[in-house]
Scaffold this motif. Structure first.
Motif, PDB file in Angstrom:
ATOM      1  N   LEU A  33      67.529 -13.227  19.924  1.00 37.56           N
ATOM      2  CA  LEU A  33      66.324 -12.886  19.165  1.00 37.56           C
ATOM      3  C   LEU A  33      66.499 -11.472  18.602  1.00 37.56           C
ATOM      4  CD1 LEU A  33      63.539 -14.464  18.957  1.00 37.56           C
ATOM      5  CD2 LEU A  33      62.668 -12.871  20.669  1.00 37.56           C
ATOM      6  N   PRO A  34      66.164 -11.273  17.337  1.00 36.58           N
ATOM      7  CA  PRO A  34      65.612 -12.180  16.326  1.00 36.58           C
ATOM      8  C   PRO A  34      66.715 -12.934  15.579  1.00 36.58           C
ATOM      9  CG  PRO A  34      65.792 -10.006  15.386  1.00 36.58           C
ATOM     10  CD  PRO A  34      66.279  -9.875  16.817  1.00 36.58           C
ATOM     11  N   LEU A  35      66.332 -13.981  14.868  1.00 40.71           N
ATOM     12  CA  LEU A  35      67.226 -14.581  13.885  1.00 40.71           C
ATOM     13  C   LEU A  35      67.309 -13.622  12.703  1.00 40.71           C
ATOM     14  CD1 LEU A  35      68.821 -17.156  12.915  1.00 40.71           C
ATOM     15  CD2 LEU A  35      66.720 -17.757  11.684  1.00 40.71           C
ATOM     16  N   VAL A  36      68.516 -13.444  12.161  1.00 44.90           N
ATOM     17  CA  VAL A  36      68.722 -12.466  11.091  1.00 44.90           C
ATOM     18  C   VAL A  36      69.093 -13.169   9.788  1.00 44.90           C
ATOM     19  CG1 VAL A  36      70.029 -10.444  10.341  1.00 44.90           C
ATOM     20  CG2 VAL A  36      69.521 -10.778  12.778  1.00 44.90           C
ATOM     21  N   GLY A  65      60.310 -17.204  16.621  1.00 48.45           N
ATOM     22  CA  GLY A  65      59.239 -16.245  16.809  1.00 48.45           C
ATOM     23  C   GLY A  65      59.494 -14.879  16.214  1.00 48.45           C
ATOM     24  N   ALA A  66      60.735 -14.619  15.806  1.00 41.88           N
ATOM     25  CA  ALA A  66      61.071 -13.314  15.229  1.00 41.88           C
ATOM     26  C   ALA A  66      62.210 -13.481  14.244  1.00 41.88           C
ATOM     27  CB  ALA A  66      61.460 -12.320  16.314  1.00 41.88           C
ATOM     28  N   VAL A  67      62.037 -12.950  13.036  1.00 39.01           N
ATOM     29  CA  VAL A  67      63.043 -13.041  11.980  1.00 39.01           C
ATOM     30  C   VAL A  67      63.255 -11.647  11.396  1.00 39.01           C
ATOM     31  CG1 VAL A  67      63.596 -14.018   9.726  1.00 39.01           C
ATOM     32  CG2 VAL A  67      62.417 -15.428  11.416  1.00 39.01           C
ATOM     33  N   LEU A  68      64.513 -11.226  11.313  1.00 39.87           N
ATOM     34  CA  LEU A  68      64.861  -9.916  10.761  1.00 39.87           C
ATOM     35  C   LEU A  68      65.557 -10.100   9.420  1.00 39.87           C
ATOM     36  CD1 LEU A  68      65.200  -6.782  11.203  1.00 39.87           C
ATOM     37  CD2 LEU A  68      67.439  -7.327  12.200  1.00 39.87           C
ATOM     38  N   GLN A 151      61.461  -3.197  20.766  1.00 44.93           N
ATOM     39  CA  GLN A 151      61.891  -4.292  21.631  1.00 44.93           C
ATOM     40  C   GLN A 151      60.944  -5.481  21.477  1.00 44.93           C
ATOM     41  OE1 GLN A 151      60.328  -1.577  22.696  1.00 44.93           O
ATOM     42  NE2 GLN A 151      59.536  -1.733  24.784  1.00 44.93           N
ATOM     43  N   ILE A 152      61.484  -6.682  21.570  1.00 42.22           N
ATOM     44  CA  ILE A 152      60.678  -7.884  21.398  1.00 42.22           C
ATOM     45  C   ILE A 152      60.892  -8.814  22.589  1.00 42.22           C
ATOM     46  CG2 ILE A 152      60.408  -7.810  18.896  1.00 42.22           C
ATOM     47  CD1 ILE A 152      62.862  -9.516  18.590  1.00 42.22           C
ATOM     48  N   VAL A 153      59.848  -9.596  22.891  1.00 37.34           N
ATOM     49  CA  VAL A 153      59.858 -10.439  24.082  1.00 37.34           C
ATOM     50  C   VAL A 153      59.166 -11.761  23.773  1.00 37.34           C
ATOM     51  CG1 VAL A 153      59.167 -10.643  26.505  1.00 37.34           C
ATOM     52  CG2 VAL A 153      59.746  -8.390  25.563  1.00 37.34           C
ATOM     53  N   ASP A 154      59.821 -12.861  24.076  1.00 34.23           N
ATOM     54  CA  ASP A 154      59.230 -14.189  23.922  1.00 34.23           C
ATOM     55  C   ASP A 154      58.283 -14.428  25.095  1.00 34.23           C
ATOM     56  OD1 ASP A 154      58.663 -16.940  23.953  1.00 34.23           O
ATOM     57  OD2 ASP A 154      60.613 -17.467  23.114  1.00 34.23           O
ATOM     58  N   VAL A 155      56.979 -14.443  24.838  1.00 31.61           N
ATOM     59  CA  VAL A 155      56.022 -14.534  25.936  1.00 31.61           C
ATOM     60  C   VAL A 155      55.859 -15.958  26.473  1.00 31.61           C
ATOM     61  CG1 VAL A 155      54.761 -12.432  25.338  1.00 31.61           C
ATOM     62  CG2 VAL A 155      54.047 -14.621  24.352  1.00 31.61           C
ATOM     63  N   SER A 156      56.431 -16.946  25.795  1.00 38.63           N
ATOM     64  CA  SER A 156      56.484 -18.276  26.415  1.00 38.63           C
ATOM     65  C   SER A 156      57.468 -18.247  27.579  1.00 38.63           C
ATOM     66  CB  SER A 156      56.888 -19.342  25.388  1.00 38.63           C
ATOM     67  OG  SER A 156      58.219 -19.174  24.945  1.00 38.63           O
ATOM     68  N   LYS A 157      58.527 -17.450  27.451  1.00 38.78           N
ATOM     69  CA  LYS A 157      59.498 -17.297  28.534  1.00 38.78           C
ATOM     70  C   LYS A 157      58.960 -16.383  29.634  1.00 38.78           C
ATOM     71  CE  LYS A 157      63.492 -18.195  25.570  1.00 38.78           C
ATOM     72  NZ  LYS A 157      64.764 -17.661  25.021  1.00 38.78           N
ATOM     73  N   VAL A 158      58.146 -15.395  29.246  1.00 39.26           N
ATOM     74  CA  VAL A 158      57.483 -14.558  30.253  1.00 39.26           C
ATOM     75  C   VAL A 158      56.585 -15.425  31.127  1.00 39.26           C
ATOM     76  CG1 VAL A 158      55.823 -12.685  30.603  1.00 39.26           C
ATOM     77  CG2 VAL A 158      57.594 -12.475  28.842  1.00 39.26           C
ATOM     78  N   MET A 309      61.114  -6.878   9.708  1.00 40.98           N
ATOM     79  CA  MET A 309      61.040  -7.886  10.769  1.00 40.98           C
ATOM     80  C   MET A 309      59.685  -8.580  10.743  1.00 40.98           C
ATOM     81  SD  MET A 309      61.899  -7.683  14.863  1.00 40.98           S
ATOM     82  CE  MET A 309      60.723  -6.368  15.246  1.00 40.98           C
ATOM     83  N   LEU A 310      59.721  -9.904  10.700  1.00 37.40           N
ATOM     84  CA  LEU A 310      58.526 -10.743  10.709  1.00 37.40           C
ATOM     85  C   LEU A 310      58.391 -11.364  12.086  1.00 37.40           C
ATOM     86  CD1 LEU A 310      56.218 -12.251   9.190  1.00 37.40           C
ATOM     87  CD2 LEU A 310      57.938 -13.945   8.494  1.00 37.40           C
ATOM     88  N   LEU A 311      57.217 -11.187  12.704  1.00 46.58           N
ATOM     89  CA  LEU A 311      56.969 -11.711  14.045  1.00 46.58           C
ATOM     90  C   LEU A 311      55.834 -12.708  14.048  1.00 46.58           C
ATOM     91  CD1 LEU A 311      57.053  -8.598  16.450  1.00 46.58           C
ATOM     92  CD2 LEU A 311      58.938 -10.117  15.814  1.00 46.58           C
ATOM     93  N   ASP A 312      55.982 -13.742  14.862  1.00 49.28           N
ATOM     94  CA  ASP A 312      54.882 -14.599  15.268  1.00 49.28           C
ATOM     95  C   ASP A 312      54.190 -13.866  16.417  1.00 49.28           C
ATOM     96  OD1 ASP A 312      53.241 -16.428  16.600  1.00 49.28           O
ATOM     97  OD2 ASP A 312      54.629 -18.100  16.351  1.00 49.28           O
ATOM     98  N   ASN A 313      53.034 -13.269  16.151  1.00 49.58           N
ATOM     99  CA  ASN A 313      52.373 -12.422  17.142  1.00 49.58           C
ATOM    100  C   ASN A 313      51.941 -13.190  18.380  1.00 49.58           C
ATOM    101  OD1 ASN A 313      51.139  -9.907  18.058  1.00 49.58           O
ATOM    102  ND2 ASN A 313      49.166 -10.852  17.572  1.00 49.58           N
TER     103      ASN A 313
END
Length: 334
Positions: A33-36, A65-68, A151-158, A309-313
């Protein structure tokens, strides 16, 4: 054929790995993460390219969830404004915010202006409001000398990492409670946080948003709001650890500052405090376990100037690492 025409023709197709104009990849420093999307040709206008490839980009945003976007022509606030117009046609105001930032233009803000030596913990923007933004867009106009990663974190994994006993306790105790005190000299003023000067207007605002507002004086207000600790993603239905529980727990303060604040304001007078939804305290051990779950899923990369960077909040939390040198990162939400 003129170069510009060739470039736009190529841009009309979604980017594929190894494509001549734009490549899709993951960074070596952050391989999940993120996909670039990396432009391999100089001066590609991101706003135009995004519009032509929006369907494929949003499909990847849903997936990751995150694209750079890297290597595109984004050199100024004006360039970023053009990008935001395509990515978030309807931007949101930063209401009920808690961190210092400057509004630069309609829907464009500076990233949180905390001191450079402090880390900002991962969080989903405005998770405690009734209508959090669906997307965030960041843009780096000046990269710091060192550090300063978002820093970014996938909260489904959290959510998957947190012990089920902790999750069940929050569910059984009606989620979590956020208490905030405005006008104490710490944190934002009432007018800064709500964009309103009249406390009666703030009270009316709260009544529409399940936000209890207690008016202490013309300049001092206390708010309380109970929210779910776990949410389902609006599109995928995935379970998300979507809240500010650990972010605003008193243990997030450094011990010296916490002791000073509690001495002068009392525990109930702190600028912010989180509890279980029934009002009972959350012990530090539980908070430590939650913080560790975020840390175990953290991804980070060094900003480069022109990065967007575009995020799915809902799906991805963000923060900021300490840094040296000057750093200019802008953000829009909606």
């Amino acid at each position: 054929m003129k170069f510009d025409k060739w470039r736009n023709k190529k841009a009309a197709s979604p980017a594929q790995g190894g494509g001549e104009l734009v490549s899709t990849l993951f960074l070596e420093e952050s391989p999940t993460l993120p996909l670039v999307y990396r432009s391999n040709v100089p001066d590609v206008d991101l706003s135009i390219w995004y519009e032509k490839n929006e369907q494929a980009i949003l499909a990847n945003l849903d997936k990751y969830g995150a694209v750079l976007f890297r290597g595109f022509k984004v050199n100024s606030q004006s360039d970023f404004q053009s990008v935001v117009t395509k990515m978030i046609p309807q931007t949101a105001e930063y209401v009920e915010g808690a961190t210092p930032r400057t509004q630069l233009n309609d829907g464009i803000y500076t990233a949180t202006e905390f001191p450079a030596d402090q880390e900002i913990a991962p969080h989903n923007e405005l998770s405690y409001t009734m209508n959090p933004p669906d997307k965030l867009v960041f843009c780096c106009l000046q990269a710091p000398e060192s550090g300063g990663q978002t820093q970014i974190v996938d909260v489904s994994k959290v959510y998957q990492r947190i012990d089920s006993k902790i999750i069940n306790e929050f569910n059984d105790r009606n989620g979590w409670l956020l208490c905030r005190n405005y006008g104490t000299g710490f944190g934002p003023t009432v007018s800064k946080a709500f964009g309103m000067d009249n406390v009666e207007d703030i009270k009316a605002y709260g009544e529409k948003r399940n936000l209890k507002v207690t008016i202490i004086s013309d300049t001092q207000v206390k708010t309380e709001q109970v929210r779910d600790a776990v949410h389902s993603h609006p599109k995928s239905g995935d379970k998300l650890w979507f809240n500010h529980i650990s972010f605003w727990h008193p243990s997030s303060l450094c011990p010296t500052i916490r002791a000073t604040m509690e001495s002068s304001l009392g525990l109930s007078g702190l600028p912010y405090h989180t509890y279980f939804g029934d009002g009972s305290p959350i012990d530090d051990t539980t908070i430590d376990e939650i913080r560790q779950a975020y840390a175990d899923e953290e991804c980070k990369f060094d900003w480069r100037e022109g990065d967007v960077m575009l995020l799915d909040n809902w799906k991805v939390a963000h923060g900021r690492k300490p840094f040296t040198g000057n750093r200019s990162v802008l953000v829009s939400m909606g």
